[in-house]
Scaffold this motif. Structure first.
Motif, PDB file in Angstrom:
ATOM      1  N   CYS A 420       1.069  -1.371   0.127  1.00 56.45           N
ATOM      2  CA  CYS A 420       0.154  -0.210   0.061  1.00 56.45           C
ATOM      3  C   CYS A 420       0.674   1.105   0.006  1.00 56.45           C
ATOM      4  N   ILE A 421       0.377   2.272  -0.629  1.00 58.10           N
ATOM      5  CA  ILE A 421       1.092   3.869  -0.586  1.00 58.10           C
ATOM      6  C   ILE A 421       0.198   4.660   0.177  1.00 58.10           C
ATOM      7  N   VAL A 422       1.072   5.356   1.116  1.00 53.76           N
ATOM      8  CA  VAL A 422       0.534   6.693   1.919  1.00 53.76           C
ATOM      9  C   VAL A 422       0.803   7.995   1.124  1.00 53.76           C
ATOM     10  N   LEU A 423      -0.258   8.619   0.861  1.00 60.59           N
ATOM     11  CA  LEU A 423       0.256   9.961   0.737  1.00 60.59           C
ATOM     12  C   LEU A 423      -0.254  10.882   2.011  1.00 60.59           C
ATOM     13  N   THR A 424       0.486  11.935   1.875  1.00 62.36           N
ATOM     14  CA  THR A 424       0.284  12.922   3.180  1.00 62.36           C
ATOM     15  C   THR A 424       0.318  14.293   2.855  1.00 62.36           C
ATOM     16  N   LEU A 425       0.103  15.081   3.726  1.00 52.25           N
ATOM     17  CA  LEU A 425       0.019  16.470   3.530  1.00 52.25           C
ATOM     18  C   LEU A 425      -0.214  17.123   4.948  1.00 52.25           C
ATOM     19  N   ALA A 426       0.176  18.399   5.072  1.00 52.20           N
ATOM     20  CA  ALA A 426      -0.022  19.205   6.251  1.00 52.20           C
ATOM     21  C   ALA A 426       0.810  18.613   7.169  1.00 52.20           C
ATOM     22  N   CYS A 427       0.573  19.420   8.396  1.00 56.69           N
ATOM     23  CA  CYS A 427       1.664  19.042   9.461  1.00 56.69           C
ATOM     24  C   CYS A 427       1.492  17.900  10.299  1.00 56.69           C
ATOM     25  N   GLY A 428       0.263  17.232   9.953  1.00 59.33           N
ATOM     26  CA  GLY A 428       0.074  15.958  10.548  1.00 59.33           C
ATOM     27  C   GLY A 428       1.106  14.800  10.019  1.00 59.33           C
ATOM     28  N   LYS A 429       1.616  15.201   8.935  1.00 61.72           N
ATOM     29  CA  LYS A 429       2.818  14.138   8.568  1.00 61.72           C
ATOM     30  C   LYS A 429       4.041  14.191   9.451  1.00 61.72           C
ATOM     31  N   PHE A 430       4.232  15.114  10.377  1.00 62.87           N
ATOM     32  CA  PHE A 430       5.237  15.140  11.211  1.00 62.87           C
ATOM     33  C   PHE A 430       5.241  13.881  12.320  1.00 62.87           C
ATOM     34  N   ARG A 431       4.128  13.081  12.573  1.00 63.77           N
ATOM     35  CA  ARG A 431       3.938  12.094  13.410  1.00 63.77           C
ATOM     36  C   ARG A 431       4.846  10.707  12.626  1.00 63.77           C
ATOM     37  N   PHE A 432       5.282  11.101  11.373  1.00 62.87           N
ATOM     38  CA  PHE A 432       5.753   9.872  10.657  1.00 62.87           C
ATOM     39  C   PHE A 432       6.661  10.237   9.278  1.00 62.87           C
ATOM     40  N   PHE A 433       6.841  11.510   9.405  1.00 56.06           N
ATOM     41  CA  PHE A 433       7.467  11.886   7.853  1.00 56.06           C
ATOM     42  C   PHE A 433       9.048  11.401   7.741  1.00 56.06           C
ATOM     43  N   ASP A 434       9.445  10.835   8.856  1.00 55.82           N
ATOM     44  CA  ASP A 434      10.878  10.441   8.810  1.00 55.82           C
ATOM     45  C   ASP A 434      10.877   8.867   8.741  1.00 55.82           C
ATOM     46  N   LYS A 435       9.946   8.288   8.538  1.00 52.15           N
ATOM     47  CA  LYS A 435       9.775   6.798   8.535  1.00 52.15           C
ATOM     48  C   LYS A 435      10.149   6.284   7.132  1.00 52.15           C
ATOM     49  N   LYS A 436      10.994   5.328   6.989  1.00 56.12           N
ATOM     50  CA  LYS A 436      11.608   4.606   5.808  1.00 56.12           C
ATOM     51  C   LYS A 436      10.537   3.411   5.591  1.00 56.12           C
ATOM     52  N   LEU A 437       9.737   3.725   4.496  1.00 52.58           N
ATOM     53  CA  LEU A 437       8.845   2.740   4.097  1.00 52.58           C
ATOM     54  C   LEU A 437       9.211   2.017   2.901  1.00 52.58           C
TER      55      LEU A 437
END
Length: 544
Positions: A420-437
């Motif tokens: 599966c692919i995760v698209l993200t936007l806005a500051c909510g992404k900082f909960r996981f923006f540095d995850k290596k998927l």
């Protein structure tokens, strides 16, 4: 005071003594009073339009004053006093001109005849006595819908202002904002009228976001995939927070050859993907995470800090002399950079501070996956879906915040299956923006679409995929799992509802301003639902 416009409102009901955001009782009253005064101006502006008396300065003031009342934008009582008095001055002047041209203004709304007190203490008393929320309507459900519309209008005003800064305007958007603000003073609108108004807010916001997208990409180019360092370089430093690309661009111009590295914070991260901003060699990396962590992170930043647009918190004494504001954002006692955008005070402060003593590597993150990039590889995405390599898309994003329960979004992304692919936007992404998927066939499994301002890109991606598969967006293997905090998230949600998108999961809690009956309308018509207690429950339900 009573304020329930954000997700973190006290006890899930409303803030009554001081805002969880840091808003004082007096500022809350001044914001309510400004909204009241602007509604009076909007009534006149709407009538003036009918006799072809237009005033672009009035239109822009209404947008800016409405935006200024959005959560975490401005906390400076002096500025609200100025805006309140200006709103009444503009109202009286425009009314004289409109009536001279034959306009009939038959509203009996108190906002139309409001007169400001002679001093700030008097204004604060007027704001407290106004009791804005309860005065919207005695009926709980009608009041709820009016609140949804008002908070949506604040988000819409924000996007309209962002676009106007880049020279993109549409008179129809301004006309709607004025008409809607005026309509909220009416007592003859029923449930269906207000539901229609709420959805119309979402429809008009789609246009506002389109204008903003055109402004951003037309000025700075379409974002491209870009690795952004999370570490820093030795030397002097300036940190830019907020959302405004133009302010960042002007600062980069003014800091050329001064030996200062410029870093982004919060929702400024996606700016690294814009070609016209990437070309500055001293535009280096990203520092920190989401807005709610700024007090800890800013205390450790050894340079000057510039706030553009919203998301400011009360600066701690240890670093408040390093913080500057510009545009509509403000905090009492901080140096504010005016419309001339001369950032000399910011630059001088950065040069006076120690900066980083040495280079430090902390890895990097990818940004720049806006619609142009994603649609550029649409054939690979479509082939991946058809072959079964890509089973599902999740849009996981929205506002971040400090209230417990937001770890759900980190865990959700961590548990999303490998196909599966995760698209993200806005500051909510900082909960996981540095995850290596990792990736699927060369397509990263985590795609940063951009700021909350870039929701238009996410919508266009979904529409393009639906067209490619000859189906509706609701038929795509796509699920929206959103977090919200303030009014930009509210208006984006209304846009999604206007588009007929269903089965949106929203959290970490539902808005306190939505009454049970109005919530039932949203559930019955759009299948909107709260996030489950655990990510596993939602993933199981979605992928069943």
């Amino acid at each position: 005071m009573f304020c329930n416009q954000c997700e973190q409102t006290a006890k899930g009901i409303g803030c009554e003594k001081v805002g969880v955001c840091g808003k004082s009782e007096n500022v809350a009253g001044l914001q309510d009073l400004l909204t009241h005064a602007v509604q009076g101006l909007a009534i006149v502006a709407t009538a003036a339009r009918k006799v072809n008396v237009a005033d672009p300065a009035v239109d822009q003031f209404i947008v800016e004053a409405t935006f200024a009342c959005l959560t975490n934008v401005d906390f400076d009582p002096a500025r609200f006093e100025t805006w309140i008095r200006k709103a009444v001055e503009l109202r009286n002047d425009l009314r004289t001109r409109a009536e001279a041209a034959g306009a009939t203004i038959d509203s009996t709304a108190a906002a139309l005849t409001y007169l400001p007190a002679v001093d700030r203490a008097g204004l604060e008393a007027q704001g407290a006595a106004l009791n804005l929320i309860q005065s919207l309507d005695p009926n709980e459900d009608l009041r709820s819908l009016k609140q949804i519309a008002l908070y949506g209008l604040r988000g819409l005003a924000a996007y309209t202002d962002h676009a106007a800064i880049l020279g993109k305007k549409d008179d129809a958007v301004y006309a709607f904002i004025e008409q809607a603000l005026a309509d909220l003073t009416r007592t003859d609108l029923g449930l269906n009228d207000l539901i229609a108004l709420v959805l119309k807010c979402g429809e008009v916001n789609l246009k506002a976001m389109e204008l903003l997208d055109a402004g951003n990409t037309g000025t700075y180019g379409h974002p491209v995939p870009t690795p952004v360092p999370l570490g820093h370089k030795a030397g002097k430093a300036i940190l830019v927070s907020g959302h405004d690309l133009r302010d960042l661009h002007l600062l980069l111009e003014q800091t050329k050859d001064k030996g200062i590295h410029v870093y982004t914070h919060g929702e400024m991260l996606p700016c690294h993907g814009y070609p016209e901003l990437k070309k500055y060699p001293h535009f280096y990396g990203h520092y920190g995470t989401a807005w709610q962590n700024q007090q800890k992170e800013f205390a450790e930043f050894p340079g000057a800090i510039l706030f553009t647009t919203n998301c400011i918190q009360k600066p701690r004494e240890s670093y408040q002399d390093n913080v500057f504001t510009t545009g509509l954002v403000g905090w009492p006692g901080l140096t504010h950079i005016g419309e001339n955008k001369d950032f000399t005070p910011v630059i001088e402060r950065a040069l006076a501070l120690p900066g980083f003593p040495s280079d430090e590597e902390r890895g990097e993150v990818l940004t720049g996956f806006a619609r142009n990039t994603v649609l550029g590889v649409a054939d690979k995405v479509i082939d991946g879906v058809k072959s079964g390599a890509i089973k599902h898309f999740f849009l996981v994003g929205g506002c971040d915040g400090a209230k417990p329960g937001r770890n759900y979004y980190t865990e959700f992304v961590e548990q999303v299956p490998q196909d599966c692919i995760v698209l993200t936007l806005a500051c909510g992404k900082f909960r996981f923006f540095d995850k290596k998927l990792g990736d699927i066939g060369g397509i990263p499994r985590l795609l940063d679409v951009g700021q909350c301002n870039d929701a238009y890109s996410a919508i266009q991606i979904a529409v393009a995929l639906a067209n490619a598969f000859n189906c509706g967006v609701n038929d795509l293997p796509l699920s929206l799992v959103l977090s919200w905090y303030e009014q930009k998230a509210v208006i984006i949600l209304l846009t999604l509802l206007h588009l007929g998108i269903k089965d949106i999961r929203l959290g970490p809690s539902l808005p306190a301003f939505i009454s049970p009956n109005v919530l039932n309308v949203l559930v019955e018509n759009f299948s909107i639902k709260p996030i489950a207690a655990t990510p596993q429950e939602d993933l199981q339900a979605i992928l069943a």
